[in-house]
Design a protein around this motif. Structure first.
Motif, PDB file in Angstrom:
ATOM      1  N   THR A   6       0.958  -1.090   0.083  1.00  0.00           N
ATOM      2  CA  THR A   6      -0.007   0.052  -0.110  1.00  0.00           C
ATOM      3  C   THR A   6       0.653   1.136  -0.021  1.00  0.00           C
ATOM      4  O   THR A   6       0.406   2.111  -0.812  1.00  0.00           O
ATOM      5  CB  THR A   6      -0.990   0.023   1.135  1.00  0.00           C
ATOM      6  OG1 THR A   6      -1.907  -1.238   1.353  1.00  0.00           O
ATOM      7  CG2 THR A   6      -1.950   1.067   1.408  1.00  0.00           C
ATOM      8  N   GLN A   7       1.762   1.114   0.908  1.00  0.00           N
ATOM      9  CA  GLN A   7       2.834   2.516   0.710  1.00  0.00           C
ATOM     10  C   GLN A   7       3.679   2.556  -0.389  1.00  0.00           C
ATOM     11  O   GLN A   7       3.597   3.755  -0.857  1.00  0.00           O
ATOM     12  CB  GLN A   7       3.949   2.270   1.736  1.00  0.00           C
ATOM     13  CG  GLN A   7       3.284   2.336   3.243  1.00  0.00           C
ATOM     14  CD  GLN A   7       4.299   1.867   4.476  1.00  0.00           C
ATOM     15  OE1 GLN A   7       4.880   0.918   4.295  1.00  0.00           O
ATOM     16  NE2 GLN A   7       4.520   2.794   5.469  1.00  0.00           N
ATOM     17  N   VAL A   8       4.049   1.404  -1.206  1.00  0.00           N
ATOM     18  CA  VAL A   8       4.681   1.476  -2.353  1.00  0.00           C
ATOM     19  C   VAL A   8       3.920   1.997  -3.479  1.00  0.00           C
ATOM     20  O   VAL A   8       3.933   2.860  -4.373  1.00  0.00           O
ATOM     21  CB  VAL A   8       5.324   0.194  -2.714  1.00  0.00           C
ATOM     22  CG1 VAL A   8       5.830   0.201  -4.389  1.00  0.00           C
ATOM     23  CG2 VAL A   8       6.350   0.070  -1.748  1.00  0.00           C
ATOM     24  N   ASN A   9       2.516   1.576  -3.705  1.00  0.00           N
ATOM     25  CA  ASN A   9       1.548   1.836  -4.612  1.00  0.00           C
ATOM     26  C   ASN A   9       0.918   3.406  -4.502  1.00  0.00           C
ATOM     27  O   ASN A   9       0.531   4.012  -5.724  1.00  0.00           O
ATOM     28  CB  ASN A   9       0.261   0.833  -4.379  1.00  0.00           C
ATOM     29  CG  ASN A   9       0.698  -0.230  -5.202  1.00  0.00           C
ATOM     30  OD1 ASN A   9       1.787  -0.561  -5.836  1.00  0.00           O
ATOM     31  ND2 ASN A   9       0.064  -1.477  -4.869  1.00  0.00           N
ATOM     32  N   SER A  10       0.924   3.766  -3.070  1.00  0.00           N
ATOM     33  CA  SER A  10       0.320   5.074  -2.784  1.00  0.00           C
ATOM     34  C   SER A  10       1.342   6.465  -3.481  1.00  0.00           C
ATOM     35  O   SER A  10       0.957   7.482  -3.524  1.00  0.00           O
ATOM     36  CB  SER A  10       0.041   5.282  -1.406  1.00  0.00           C
ATOM     37  OG  SER A  10       1.088   5.246  -0.620  1.00  0.00           O
ATOM     38  N   GLU A  12       3.699   8.517  -5.931  1.00  0.00           N
ATOM     39  CA  GLU A  12       3.746   8.794  -7.464  1.00  0.00           C
ATOM     40  C   GLU A  12       5.283   8.710  -7.642  1.00  0.00           C
ATOM     41  O   GLU A  12       5.853   9.695  -7.346  1.00  0.00           O
ATOM     42  CB  GLU A  12       3.146  10.129  -7.714  1.00  0.00           C
ATOM     43  CG  GLU A  12       1.710  10.261  -7.878  1.00  0.00           C
ATOM     44  CD  GLU A  12       0.936   9.597  -8.489  1.00  0.00           C
ATOM     45  OE1 GLU A  12       1.606   9.421  -9.881  1.00  0.00           O
ATOM     46  OE2 GLU A  12      -0.180   8.887  -8.500  1.00  0.00           O
ATOM     47  N   TRP A  13       5.596   7.933  -8.715  1.00  0.00           N
ATOM     48  CA  TRP A  13       7.209   7.674  -8.915  1.00  0.00           C
ATOM     49  C   TRP A  13       7.613   8.310 -10.110  1.00  0.00           C
ATOM     50  O   TRP A  13       6.718   8.385 -11.045  1.00  0.00           O
ATOM     51  CB  TRP A  13       7.440   6.029  -9.126  1.00  0.00           C
ATOM     52  CG  TRP A  13       7.012   5.247  -7.878  1.00  0.00           C
ATOM     53  CD1 TRP A  13       5.743   4.442  -7.664  1.00  0.00           C
ATOM     54  CD2 TRP A  13       7.788   5.076  -6.855  1.00  0.00           C
ATOM     55  NE1 TRP A  13       5.917   4.056  -6.490  1.00  0.00           N
ATOM     56  CE2 TRP A  13       7.469   4.317  -5.778  1.00  0.00           C
ATOM     57  CE3 TRP A  13       9.152   5.773  -6.207  1.00  0.00           C
ATOM     58  CZ2 TRP A  13       7.698   4.184  -4.628  1.00  0.00           C
ATOM     59  CZ3 TRP A  13       9.728   5.384  -5.177  1.00  0.00           C
ATOM     60  CH2 TRP A  13       8.869   4.814  -4.243  1.00  0.00           C
ATOM     61  N   ALA A  14       8.601   9.015 -10.166  1.00  0.00           N
ATOM     62  CA  ALA A  14       9.062   9.611 -11.382  1.00  0.00           C
ATOM     63  C   ALA A  14       9.324   8.415 -12.668  1.00  0.00           C
ATOM     64  O   ALA A  14       9.562   7.203 -12.340  1.00  0.00           O
ATOM     65  CB  ALA A  14      10.600  10.104 -11.185  1.00  0.00           C
ATOM     66  N   VAL A 110      22.730  26.525 -24.539  1.00  0.00           N
ATOM     67  CA  VAL A 110      22.201  26.213 -23.608  1.00  0.00           C
ATOM     68  C   VAL A 110      21.374  25.044 -23.915  1.00  0.00           C
ATOM     69  O   VAL A 110      20.218  25.471 -24.720  1.00  0.00           O
ATOM     70  CB  VAL A 110      21.725  27.322 -22.844  1.00  0.00           C
ATOM     71  CG1 VAL A 110      20.955  26.813 -21.611  1.00  0.00           C
ATOM     72  CG2 VAL A 110      22.470  28.352 -22.532  1.00  0.00           C
ATOM     73  N   LEU A 111      21.236  23.854 -23.357  1.00  0.00           N
ATOM     74  CA  LEU A 111      20.541  22.770 -23.500  1.00  0.00           C
ATOM     75  C   LEU A 111      19.520  22.822 -22.364  1.00  0.00           C
ATOM     76  O   LEU A 111      19.874  22.612 -21.306  1.00  0.00           O
ATOM     77  CB  LEU A 111      21.160  21.349 -23.720  1.00  0.00           C
ATOM     78  CG  LEU A 111      20.419  20.214 -24.063  1.00  0.00           C
ATOM     79  CD1 LEU A 111      19.861  20.522 -25.476  1.00  0.00           C
ATOM     80  CD2 LEU A 111      21.253  18.993 -24.023  1.00  0.00           C
ATOM     81  N   GLU A 112      18.315  22.642 -22.519  1.00  0.00           N
ATOM     82  CA  GLU A 112      17.370  22.925 -21.314  1.00  0.00           C
ATOM     83  C   GLU A 112      16.667  21.546 -21.404  1.00  0.00           C
ATOM     84  O   GLU A 112      16.207  20.989 -22.428  1.00  0.00           O
ATOM     85  CB  GLU A 112      16.141  23.876 -21.625  1.00  0.00           C
ATOM     86  CG  GLU A 112      16.902  25.290 -21.560  1.00  0.00           C
ATOM     87  CD  GLU A 112      15.957  26.439 -21.657  1.00  0.00           C
ATOM     88  OE1 GLU A 112      16.428  27.389 -21.265  1.00  0.00           O
ATOM     89  OE2 GLU A 112      14.933  26.368 -22.310  1.00  0.00           O
ATOM     90  N   VAL A 113      16.697  20.952 -20.219  1.00  0.00           N
ATOM     91  CA  VAL A 113      15.841  19.655 -20.179  1.00  0.00           C
ATOM     92  C   VAL A 113      15.042  19.749 -18.941  1.00  0.00           C
ATOM     93  O   VAL A 113      15.134  19.964 -17.988  1.00  0.00           O
ATOM     94  CB  VAL A 113      17.124  18.347 -19.815  1.00  0.00           C
ATOM     95  CG1 VAL A 113      16.272  17.137 -19.390  1.00  0.00           C
ATOM     96  CG2 VAL A 113      18.222  18.279 -20.570  1.00  0.00           C
ATOM     97  N   ALA A 114      13.545  19.664 -19.415  1.00  0.00           N
ATOM     98  CA  ALA A 114      12.635  19.580 -18.509  1.00  0.00           C
ATOM     99  C   ALA A 114      11.954  18.187 -17.970  1.00  0.00           C
ATOM    100  O   ALA A 114      11.961  17.219 -18.893  1.00  0.00           O
ATOM    101  CB  ALA A 114      11.367  20.167 -18.947  1.00  0.00           C
ATOM    102  N   GLN A 115      12.045  17.960 -16.817  1.00  0.00           N
ATOM    103  CA  GLN A 115      11.766  16.495 -16.057  1.00  0.00           C
ATOM    104  C   GLN A 115      10.100  16.870 -15.851  1.00  0.00           C
ATOM    105  O   GLN A 115       9.658  17.797 -15.157  1.00  0.00           O
ATOM    106  CB  GLN A 115      12.471  16.270 -14.912  1.00  0.00           C
ATOM    107  CG  GLN A 115      13.998  15.894 -15.345  1.00  0.00           C
ATOM    108  CD  GLN A 115      14.775  15.714 -14.147  1.00  0.00           C
ATOM    109  OE1 GLN A 115      14.050  15.403 -13.324  1.00  0.00           O
ATOM    110  NE2 GLN A 115      15.894  16.131 -14.445  1.00  0.00           N
ATOM    111  N   LEU A 116       9.206  16.084 -16.312  1.00  0.00           N
ATOM    112  CA  LEU A 116       7.892  16.118 -16.223  1.00  0.00           C
ATOM    113  C   LEU A 116       7.214  15.141 -15.121  1.00  0.00           C
ATOM    114  O   LEU A 116       7.608  14.064 -15.119  1.00  0.00           O
ATOM    115  CB  LEU A 116       7.007  16.076 -17.504  1.00  0.00           C
ATOM    116  CG  LEU A 116       7.685  16.849 -18.873  1.00  0.00           C
ATOM    117  CD1 LEU A 116       7.169  16.522 -20.170  1.00  0.00           C
ATOM    118  CD2 LEU A 116       7.530  18.316 -18.485  1.00  0.00           C
ATOM    119  N   ASN A 117       5.934  15.405 -14.640  1.00  0.00           N
ATOM    120  CA  ASN A 117       5.270  14.529 -13.858  1.00  0.00           C
ATOM    121  C   ASN A 117       4.347  13.852 -14.566  1.00  0.00           C
ATOM    122  O   ASN A 117       4.170  14.214 -15.905  1.00  0.00           O
ATOM    123  CB  ASN A 117       4.612  15.204 -12.628  1.00  0.00           C
ATOM    124  CG  ASN A 117       3.721  16.040 -12.899  1.00  0.00           C
ATOM    125  OD1 ASN A 117       3.051  16.301 -14.067  1.00  0.00           O
ATOM    126  ND2 ASN A 117       3.309  16.968 -11.943  1.00  0.00           N
TER     127      ASN A 117
END
Length: 161
Positions: A6-10, A12-14, A110-117
């Motif tokens: 339950t803790q693992v499933n709750s 939100e993983w990258a 300049v290379l921009e890297v955006a990490q998204l949810n």
């Protein structure tokens, strides 16, 4: 502490597939000013080098320096060969016909890297000051597929947004 399912499933993983990459506005190839057609991307988190120090009968490892490994990505090209032309012009601009090499400030972009949810919202954007390194080649095949170029960039600076 033992984790429960339950803790693992709750949590939100990258996700590895939630990212975007672009050159800073005005620095990218024609037709790709706000995004790059990259299929994969490897960016540095950090690299700490160390050295060994001996004292008596013991050897200790101590941190020596922090640097950033190269960035690698595979870029897809359009039918106008916009990516190939952009990379070639960038490489050639570093070495003017008059001889020598340009100042580093004239070569980098300049290379921009955006990490998204999971909702495709930017969580973090990292900006790397880079120049191309190594070689880029065109690989042709008799199979119907998109032209792609594996590219490496040397990181000479870093900024986090």
């Amino acid at each position: 502490m033992v984790l429960t399912l339950t803790q693992v499933n709750s949590k939100e993983w990258a996700r590895q597939d939630k990212w975007d990459v672009r050159f800073r506005t005005g620095q990218g190839p024609d037709g790709f000013t706000n995004w790059l057609p990259a299929t994969n991307l490897t960016t540095p988190v950090f690299n700490i080098s160390s050295f060994d120090w001996s004292s008596g009968h013991r050897t200790f490892s101590l941190p020596k320096a922090l640097d950033y490994p190269d960035i690698s990505m595979t870029l897809l090209d359009d039918e106008n060969r916009s990516i190939k032309k952009f990379l070639r012009e960038w490489f050639e601009a570093a070495f003017p016909e008059s001889g020598g090499i340009q100042y580093l400030s004239e070569i980098v972009k300049v290379l921009e890297v955006a990490q998204l949810n999971a909702q495709n919202e930017e969580v973090e954007t990292e900006s790397y000051i880079v120049f191309p390194t190594g070689s880029v080649a065109s690989a042709f095949s008799s199979e119907a597929s998109v032209m792609q170029y594996p590219v490496n960039f040397k990181v000479v600076g870093y900024m986090r947004s």
